[in-house]
Each structure stands twice: as structure tokens, then as C-alpha cells.
Design a protein around this motif. Structure first.
Motif, PDB file in Angstrom:
ATOM      1  N   GLN A 308      14.298  13.238  30.116  1.00 32.63           N
ATOM      2  CA  GLN A 308      15.441  14.028  29.645  1.00 32.63           C
ATOM      3  C   GLN A 308      15.690  15.222  30.559  1.00 32.63           C
ATOM      4  OE1 GLN A 308      14.911  15.667  25.753  1.00 32.63           O
ATOM      5  NE2 GLN A 308      17.087  16.100  25.461  1.00 32.63           N
ATOM      6  N   SER A 309      14.618  15.905  30.965  1.00 29.07           N
ATOM      7  CA  SER A 309      14.771  17.072  31.837  1.00 29.07           C
ATOM      8  C   SER A 309      15.285  16.666  33.215  1.00 29.07           C
ATOM      9  CB  SER A 309      13.428  17.784  31.979  1.00 29.07           C
ATOM     10  OG  SER A 309      13.518  18.853  32.896  1.00 29.07           O
ATOM     11  N   VAL A 310      14.729  15.573  33.758  1.00 29.20           N
ATOM     12  CA  VAL A 310      15.176  15.109  35.075  1.00 29.20           C
ATOM     13  C   VAL A 310      16.638  14.698  35.032  1.00 29.20           C
ATOM     14  CG1 VAL A 310      14.893  13.267  36.786  1.00 29.20           C
ATOM     15  CG2 VAL A 310      12.898  14.432  35.866  1.00 29.20           C
ATOM     16  N   ALA A 311      17.015  13.981  33.974  1.00 29.57           N
ATOM     17  CA  ALA A 311      18.410  13.554  33.861  1.00 29.57           C
ATOM     18  C   ALA A 311      19.343  14.749  33.781  1.00 29.57           C
ATOM     19  CB  ALA A 311      18.571  12.657  32.632  1.00 29.57           C
ATOM     20  N   SER A 312      18.976  15.735  32.975  1.00 30.05           N
ATOM     21  CA  SER A 312      19.821  16.920  32.819  1.00 30.05           C
ATOM     22  C   SER A 312      19.954  17.696  34.119  1.00 30.05           C
ATOM     23  CB  SER A 312      19.241  17.812  31.713  1.00 30.05           C
ATOM     24  OG  SER A 312      20.002  18.989  31.579  1.00 30.05           O
ATOM     25  N   GLN A 313      18.807  17.929  34.803  1.00 32.96           N
ATOM     26  CA  GLN A 313      18.837  18.691  36.052  1.00 32.96           C
ATOM     27  C   GLN A 313      19.565  17.926  37.154  1.00 32.96           C
ATOM     28  OE1 GLN A 313      17.926  21.757  36.483  1.00 32.96           O
ATOM     29  NE2 GLN A 313      16.980  22.087  34.481  1.00 32.96           N
ATOM     30  N   THR A 314      19.355  16.609  37.218  1.00 35.78           N
ATOM     31  CA  THR A 314      20.014  15.805  38.243  1.00 35.78           C
ATOM     32  C   THR A 314      21.514  15.786  38.036  1.00 35.78           C
ATOM     33  OG1 THR A 314      18.050  14.386  38.355  1.00 35.78           O
ATOM     34  CG2 THR A 314      20.065  13.533  39.351  1.00 35.78           C
ATOM     35  N   VAL A 385      -1.314  13.289  37.377  1.00 33.95           N
ATOM     36  CA  VAL A 385      -0.826  12.184  38.187  1.00 33.95           C
ATOM     37  C   VAL A 385       0.693  12.084  38.144  1.00 33.95           C
ATOM     38  CG1 VAL A 385      -0.858   9.678  38.484  1.00 33.95           C
ATOM     39  CG2 VAL A 385      -2.967  10.902  37.941  1.00 33.95           C
ATOM     40  N   VAL A 386       1.281  12.076  36.957  1.00 37.73           N
ATOM     41  CA  VAL A 386       2.739  11.935  36.846  1.00 37.73           C
ATOM     42  C   VAL A 386       3.470  13.133  37.461  1.00 37.73           C
ATOM     43  CG1 VAL A 386       4.657  11.783  35.224  1.00 37.73           C
ATOM     44  CG2 VAL A 386       2.610  10.400  34.858  1.00 37.73           C
ATOM     45  N   PRO A 387       3.114  14.372  37.133  1.00 33.83           N
ATOM     46  CA  PRO A 387       3.818  15.504  37.758  1.00 33.83           C
ATOM     47  C   PRO A 387       3.698  15.503  39.280  1.00 33.83           C
ATOM     48  CG  PRO A 387       2.565  16.259  35.867  1.00 33.83           C
ATOM     49  CD  PRO A 387       2.150  14.852  36.113  1.00 33.83           C
ATOM     50  N   LEU A 388       2.499  15.244  39.795  1.00 32.41           N
ATOM     51  CA  LEU A 388       2.323  15.279  41.246  1.00 32.41           C
ATOM     52  C   LEU A 388       3.059  14.117  41.907  1.00 32.41           C
ATOM     53  CD1 LEU A 388       0.961  16.918  43.423  1.00 32.41           C
ATOM     54  CD2 LEU A 388      -1.053  15.457  43.234  1.00 32.41           C
ATOM     55  N   SER A 389       3.139  12.977  41.227  1.00 29.35           N
ATOM     56  CA  SER A 389       3.913  11.858  41.760  1.00 29.35           C
ATOM     57  C   SER A 389       5.381  12.237  41.900  1.00 29.35           C
ATOM     58  CB  SER A 389       3.762  10.645  40.842  1.00 29.35           C
ATOM     59  OG  SER A 389       4.587   9.578  41.269  1.00 29.35           O
ATOM     60  N   MET A 390       5.926  12.944  40.924  1.00 28.35           N
ATOM     61  CA  MET A 390       7.322  13.385  40.992  1.00 28.35           C
ATOM     62  C   MET A 390       7.522  14.398  42.115  1.00 28.35           C
ATOM     63  SD  MET A 390       8.552  13.697  37.050  1.00 28.35           S
ATOM     64  CE  MET A 390      10.189  14.073  37.649  1.00 28.35           C
ATOM     65  N   ASP A 452       9.046  23.334  42.287  1.00 26.54           N
ATOM     66  CA  ASP A 452       8.439  24.593  41.840  1.00 26.54           C
ATOM     67  C   ASP A 452       8.208  24.591  40.324  1.00 26.54           C
ATOM     68  OD1 ASP A 452       7.711  27.452  42.514  1.00 26.54           O
ATOM     69  OD2 ASP A 452       9.277  27.785  40.995  1.00 26.54           O
ATOM     70  N   ARG A 453       9.174  24.042  39.599  1.00 27.72           N
ATOM     71  CA  ARG A 453       9.039  24.024  38.125  1.00 27.72           C
ATOM     72  C   ARG A 453       7.900  23.119  37.682  1.00 27.72           C
ATOM     73  NH1 ARG A 453      12.243  25.065  33.707  1.00 27.72           N
ATOM     74  NH2 ARG A 453      11.917  23.715  31.902  1.00 27.72           N
ATOM     75  N   VAL A 454       7.806  21.928  38.274  1.00 25.48           N
ATOM     76  CA  VAL A 454       6.764  20.975  37.876  1.00 25.48           C
ATOM     77  C   VAL A 454       5.379  21.526  38.196  1.00 25.48           C
ATOM     78  CG1 VAL A 454       5.776  18.710  38.373  1.00 25.48           C
ATOM     79  CG2 VAL A 454       8.230  18.946  38.026  1.00 25.48           C
ATOM     80  N   ILE A 455       5.216  22.098  39.419  1.00 34.87           N
ATOM     81  CA  ILE A 455       3.911  22.629  39.796  1.00 34.87           C
ATOM     82  C   ILE A 455       3.516  23.793  38.895  1.00 34.87           C
ATOM     83  CG2 ILE A 455       2.626  23.802  41.626  1.00 34.87           C
ATOM     84  CD1 ILE A 455       2.996  20.871  42.139  1.00 34.87           C
ATOM     85  N   SER A 456       4.474  24.632  38.576  1.00 36.36           N
ATOM     86  CA  SER A 456       4.169  25.821  37.771  1.00 36.36           C
ATOM     87  C   SER A 456       3.851  25.466  36.323  1.00 36.36           C
ATOM     88  CB  SER A 456       5.349  26.806  37.822  1.00 36.36           C
ATOM     89  OG  SER A 456       5.591  27.230  39.146  1.00 36.36           O
ATOM     90  N   TYR A 457       4.699  24.638  35.710  1.00 36.10           N
ATOM     91  CA  TYR A 457       4.572  24.393  34.270  1.00 36.10           C
ATOM     92  C   TYR A 457       3.635  23.228  33.929  1.00 36.10           C
ATOM     93  CZ  TYR A 457       8.367  27.698  33.482  1.00 36.10           C
ATOM     94  OH  TYR A 457       9.135  28.837  33.440  1.00 36.10           O
ATOM     95  N   LEU A 459       1.366  21.660  36.223  1.00 34.94           N
ATOM     96  CA  LEU A 459       0.063  21.688  36.897  1.00 34.94           C
ATOM     97  C   LEU A 459      -0.569  23.069  36.927  1.00 34.94           C
ATOM     98  CD1 LEU A 459       0.695  19.298  39.943  1.00 34.94           C
ATOM     99  CD2 LEU A 459      -0.396  18.788  37.762  1.00 34.94           C
ATOM    100  N   ASP A 460       0.138  24.062  36.381  1.00 39.38           N
ATOM    101  CA  ASP A 460      -0.385  25.428  36.348  1.00 39.38           C
ATOM    102  C   ASP A 460      -0.761  25.902  37.760  1.00 39.38           C
ATOM    103  OD1 ASP A 460      -1.070  27.795  35.133  1.00 39.38           O
ATOM    104  OD2 ASP A 460      -3.132  27.187  34.720  1.00 39.38           O
ATOM    105  N   GLY A 461       0.120  25.559  38.723  1.00 36.65           N
ATOM    106  CA  GLY A 461      -0.167  25.915  40.104  1.00 36.65           C
ATOM    107  C   GLY A 461       0.923  26.778  40.717  1.00 36.65           C
ATOM    108  N   LYS A 462       0.901  26.837  42.042  1.00 40.15           N
ATOM    109  CA  LYS A 462       1.862  27.668  42.777  1.00 40.15           C
ATOM    110  C   LYS A 462       2.399  26.874  43.960  1.00 40.15           C
ATOM    111  CE  LYS A 462      -0.541  32.006  41.659  1.00 40.15           C
ATOM    112  NZ  LYS A 462      -1.217  33.197  42.228  1.00 40.15           N
ATOM    113  N   THR A 463       3.634  27.208  44.385  1.00 44.72           N
ATOM    114  CA  THR A 463       4.249  26.570  45.543  1.00 44.72           C
ATOM    115  C   THR A 463       4.820  27.634  46.482  1.00 44.72           C
ATOM    116  OG1 THR A 463       6.394  26.404  44.436  1.00 44.72           O
ATOM    117  CG2 THR A 463       4.892  24.523  44.227  1.00 44.72           C
ATOM    118  N   ARG A 464       4.857  27.256  47.773  1.00 44.77           N
ATOM    119  CA  ARG A 464       5.538  28.115  48.759  1.00 44.77           C
ATOM    120  C   ARG A 464       6.160  27.189  49.796  1.00 44.77           C
ATOM    121  NH1 ARG A 464       1.527  30.407  51.031  1.00 44.77           N
ATOM    122  NH2 ARG A 464       1.667  29.612  53.163  1.00 44.77           N
ATOM    123  N   VAL A 465       7.410  27.430  50.133  1.00 42.02           N
ATOM    124  CA  VAL A 465       8.106  26.621  51.119  1.00 42.02           C
ATOM    125  C   VAL A 465       8.560  27.524  52.265  1.00 42.02           C
ATOM    126  CG1 VAL A 465      10.311  26.829  49.870  1.00 42.02           C
ATOM    127  CG2 VAL A 465       9.973  24.958  51.509  1.00 42.02           C
TER     128      VAL A 465
END
Length: 486
Positions: A308-314, A385-390, A452-457, A459-465
Motif C-alpha cells: 500500500q505504501s509503495v503504491a501510494s508513493q509510486t 530481508v524484505v526491506p533490504l531487498s526493496m 531513506d525511509r525504509v532504512i530508517s523505519y 531497519l532502524d539504520g541510517k543512509t547517506r548519498v
């Protein structure tokens, strides 16, 4: 030759004197003489018909006298009792009419078995013995009939006892037989193992102290006071009470307690059969199944929320329906890939290198010149697994559209390292090279925001690009606990 002195107190001479006296008084009409070669012989005393009748009447077995033609001349009261017919109905009939089926073979001094007909009742098994006799000048046959029903019943009981013992010896469950007073009369081999003491002779509560496992079982056992539980088990049927046995040996096991009446041929209760069925493995399977259903329900809800979230954001980031379809289809494919990998590993976790390789498989060359994967073995938690796959799918899609994978000479290097003590974390670096030159001031799009959203929420992690002249560089860090492979 003078007669030897006889002591009248000796049993041998006392019996002989009594026999002679009985013959003189007319109380005996026949005697048995033992002959060395011919065996025993019955010798009737002439003129002793009446004493003969008295002797036959006092016999505990049925007896009759038949003529040479087999016609019954005389029957005693015991035979009338066995057949249920008065003597007037028996005298004058043929001997064979007394028996069911073929009459017995009346060979002298040979015992045969037959079934004696009874008036209004089932035939009775009897042992038949016969011998020719002479009453005065008349030759006749003396027939004695012994009731075998008691012996047959004893044999049946003995056979039933042997059968019951063999069943209990082979039974894999704990089975005991209780008397009406609640004492154990028989126990299977398994029951003897479970009991705190040799069970036979003990009350059930003494051999198997119980405690209920659920509310229903507690309510049932609560009705059993200490003094009446054995009587209730022996007299009242019930089924399906989950219990445990007190004691260290059986503390981890669960049993299903059932009791049912044990009745005899007349449907009269003579006790009960109590079983303790070991259901420990079944309980564990039920608990595991409950946990699996709850986990599956949780995962399905998570997947639906992600879709649902992916569909809405896409939808918000797509300029056309065609763009939406391509982007949404690719992201669903990433979800499917992750779930395929989890299914293959039975949801126990996936290696990071395997997940990266699966997502980037369409873009890897035979010599791995376009995509290189470097890093120590790490077992990802199932939830990651699922969040990191996305995330990897988004990065791959961006690289294929705008980055290193959009040109022939572009390549990607994916590496990671582990840091931390007991709570370990992974730092993954995605470095693109050889792609189109990035314009200064390039900004993040929806894909970047999704990562950024998937890693943060999730996986409880951080991203930098970083957007530099060499290519896009992603730095992602997230915890994995202590799941680093050796």
C-alpha cells in the motif's frame, strides 16, 4: 493260618469294616474291584435295586440308566435339574434325544464331550462317561453327565485374563484397570514406568498424582476431593482432561486423562479402564502452529502495508500511468524475490551476499566485470530481508536508468564491513563508476526518499548519498545483532 492282629484305629482297616457293615445293612448295591490286568470292575449286589437308586440320587452329577436299545429307564434328580425337565418327560425317550447334534460315542470308561439340551435354554457342555451294568438279570448302561459350564467359564476367564495381559504388555500408552473401589488391578508396561511406585494394588491417586493443565481440567479435578477421586475414576466416565503428573520425571510431559466403565456379560460395572495418553508432542506442535499462524498473519499485514505504501508513493511520483506501472511492477518484483529467498531458507534468515547477488543477477556479467560483491559472511535477520531487498532494488533501478548500469562501461562495487561488539552493525557501501556524469547540484528523487525511509523505519539504520563526478555513492548502516557467520 492265624489271622493277623487288626488295629481298628488304622484307617485302612476302619474303612474296610465300614464297607462290610454297609453291605450287610443293604446301604450299598455295588462295589468296585481292582483287577491287575483288567482294571476296575463294578460288581452289583443281587437284590439291591433300591440301594442303587439311593446311591445314584446322591450323586452330584446327572445320571441315567438306559436299556440295550438306548431307551432311558431311569434318571436321577440332578439330571432333571440339568435338563429342566421332570423325570416323566425323560424316561422312555431315546438317549440320543438328550443331546444337541450328534450324540456322544458311549465307549465304556471313555469320557466324551457333548452338549446337553435344556428346556427353554441354551445347550450345556457336559462330559459323558458310561459303563455297562447288570441289575439282576437285566443288562443296562449307566451314563454319568458332568456339567462343564463352570469349567468352560473358568477357561474363558483365564483366556480373557491372558488376552488382557498381552494387550497391556504391548500397549504403548499408560492403561490401568481399576476395581470399583479405585484400586489398580492391572497396569500396562507404560503405566508402570510413569507410576511413582508399583501401581498394582495402589489407588490411582497414590500411583499417579495429578494436576490439571487448563481451566476445564482444573474445574473437573476440583470436583474430585482427595478421598473420592479414585471412586469417581472407577465409577464415572469422562474424557479429554489435560493433566500433568507431579514429580521430576514427568514434569515436562502432558497427558490426556480418560476413564470408561468396565462391565461384565450382564452389563454390570466391575470397575473402569483409565488411560493416560501422552500428548506432549501434540501440544508442542499446536503451540508451534499457533505461533506460525500468528507470525504469518503479522507478515501478511506487513506485506500489505508495504504494498500500500509503495503504491501510494509510486503514484505520487509517477508522471503517467505507464511510468507508474513500470515502477510499481519492479518494486513488487523485489518483494517477490525477497520472499522467494526466505521461502527457500524456511524463514531462518538469508546471507547478505546471497541477497545482493539475487537482486543484481540480471546485470551481472559472466566475469563479474560490471558488478563486484565483497564482504564477510553475514546472516541477515528475517525481518531485514524484505526491506533490504526493496532498497537494493531501488538502487539497482536508479543505476539502470540514470547511473552506472545505463552505460556499457559502467560498473558497481558493493562492499560491506561489520563493526561493534555484541550488538553488531553492518556498513554497506554502494559505489557506482563509469556512468553518466552527474550535474552539479543533483537532488534526491522519490527512490532516494524511499531508500531513506525504509532504512530508517524498517531497519532502524541510517543512509547517506553522495553525488560526485565518479558516480553515486550510497553508505548504509543498520544493526544485525550477533548474526555474523563464522
Amino acid at each position: 493260618m492265624p489271622e493277623p492282629d487288626r488295629d481298628p484305629e488304622l484307617p485302612l482297616f476302619r474303612d474296610a469294616d465300614e464297607t462290610v457293615q454297609a453291605i450287610h445293612q443293604g446301604d450299598v448295591d455295588a462295589v468296585v474291584v481292582m483287577r491287575d490286568l483288567e482294571g476296575p470292575e463294578v460288581i452289583l449286589l443281587h437284590g439291591a435295586e433300591e440301594p442303587y437308586r439311593v446311591l445314584v440320587e446322591r450323586m452330584s452329577d446327572g445320571a441315567l440308566t438306559a436299556g440295550p436299545d438306548g431307551v432311558i429307564l431311569y434318571v436321577n434328580d440332578r439330571l432333571c435339574e440339568l435338563t429342566g425337565s421332570p423325570s416323566a418327560h425323560l424316561v422312555g425317550r431315546h438317549l440320543a434325544s438328550l443331546f444337541e447334534g450328534e450324540p456322544p460315542n458311549l465307549t465304556p470308561d471313555v469320557t466324551a464331550e457333548a452338549r446337553l439340551l435344556r428346556n427353554g435354554d441354551d445347550a450345556m457342555p457336559v462330559a459323558v462317561w458310561s459303563r455297562p451294568i447288570a441289575i439282576g438279570s437285566t443288562t443296562a448302561i449307566l451314563v454319568r453327565l458332568t456339567d462343564l459350564s463352570i469349567h468352560r467359564r473358568a477357561e474363558q476367564l483365564a483366556a480373557a485374563e491372558r488376552f488382557a495381559r498381552s494387550v497391556l504388555e504391548q500397549a504403548t500408552e499408560a492403561i490401568v484397570v481399576l476395581s470399583p473401589g479405585g484400586h489398580i488391578t492391572h497396569a500396562s508396561w507404560r503405566a508402570e514406568q510413569l507410576a511413582e511406585r508399583p501401581p498394582v494394588g495402589c489407588t490411582f491417586s497414590a500411583a499417579f498424582p495429578l494436576e490439571a493443565q487448563n481451566a476445564e481440567g482444573s474445574a473437573t479435578l476440583a470436583r474430585f476431593s482427595t478421598g473420592s477421586i479414585d471412586t469417581i475414576l472407577a465409577t464415572r466416565p469422562f474424557h479429554g482432561v489435560e493433566v500433568k503428573l507431579r514429580g521430576e520425571c514427568n514434569a515436562q510431559s502432558t497427558y490426556l486423562l480418560s476413564a470408561g466403565p468396565l462391565v461384565d456379560d450382564n452389563r454390570v460395572s466391575v470397575g473402569s479402564i483409565v488411560t493416560l495418553t501422552d500428548m506432549t508432542e501434540r501440544k508442542r506442535a499446536e503451540e508451534q502452529q499457533t505461533m506460525m499462524v500468528a507470525e504469518l498473519n503479522h507478515r501478511v499485514k506487513n506485506i500489505l502495508a508495504i504494498v500500500q505504501s509503495v503504491a501510494s508513493q509510486t503514484m505520487r511520483s509517477s508522471g503517467s500511468l505507464e511510468n507508474f506501472a513500470d515502477a510499481f511492477s519492479g518494486r513488487l518484483k523485489a518483494l517477490a524475490t525477497a520472499h522467494d529467498i526466505l521461502t527457500e531458507t524456511r524463514w531462518i534468515g538469508v546471507g547478505l551476499s546471497e541477497l545482493v547477488a539475487a537482486v543484481l543477477a540480471p546485470y551481472r556479467s559472466p566475469d563479474d566485470s560490471r558488478v563486484s560483491i565483497l564482504g564477510p559472511a553475514i546472516l541477515l535477520p528475517t525481518r531485514a530481508v524484505v526491506p533490504l531487498s526493496m532498497v537494493l532494488h531501488e538502487m539497482t533501478t536508479n543505476a539502470a536508468k540514470y547511473g552506472a548500469l545505463s552505460t556499457r562501461r559502467g560498473n558497481i562495487e558493493i562492499s560491506w564491513q561489520v563493526s561493534g561488539g555484541s550488538d553488531k552493525s553492518v556498513e554497506l557501501v554502494w559505489q557506482e563508476r563509469g556512468g553518466p556524469k552527474l550535474e552539479a547540484g543533483a537532488s534526491a528523487g522519490f527512490g532516494t526518499k524511499l531508500i531513506d525511509r525504509v532504512i530508517s523505519y524498517d531497519l532502524d539504520g541510517k543512509t547517506r548519498v553522495d553525488f560526485d563526478s565518479a558516480g553515486v555513492r550510497w553508505t548504509i548502516s543498520f544493526p544485525v545483532g550477533g548474526r555474523v557467520a563464522a
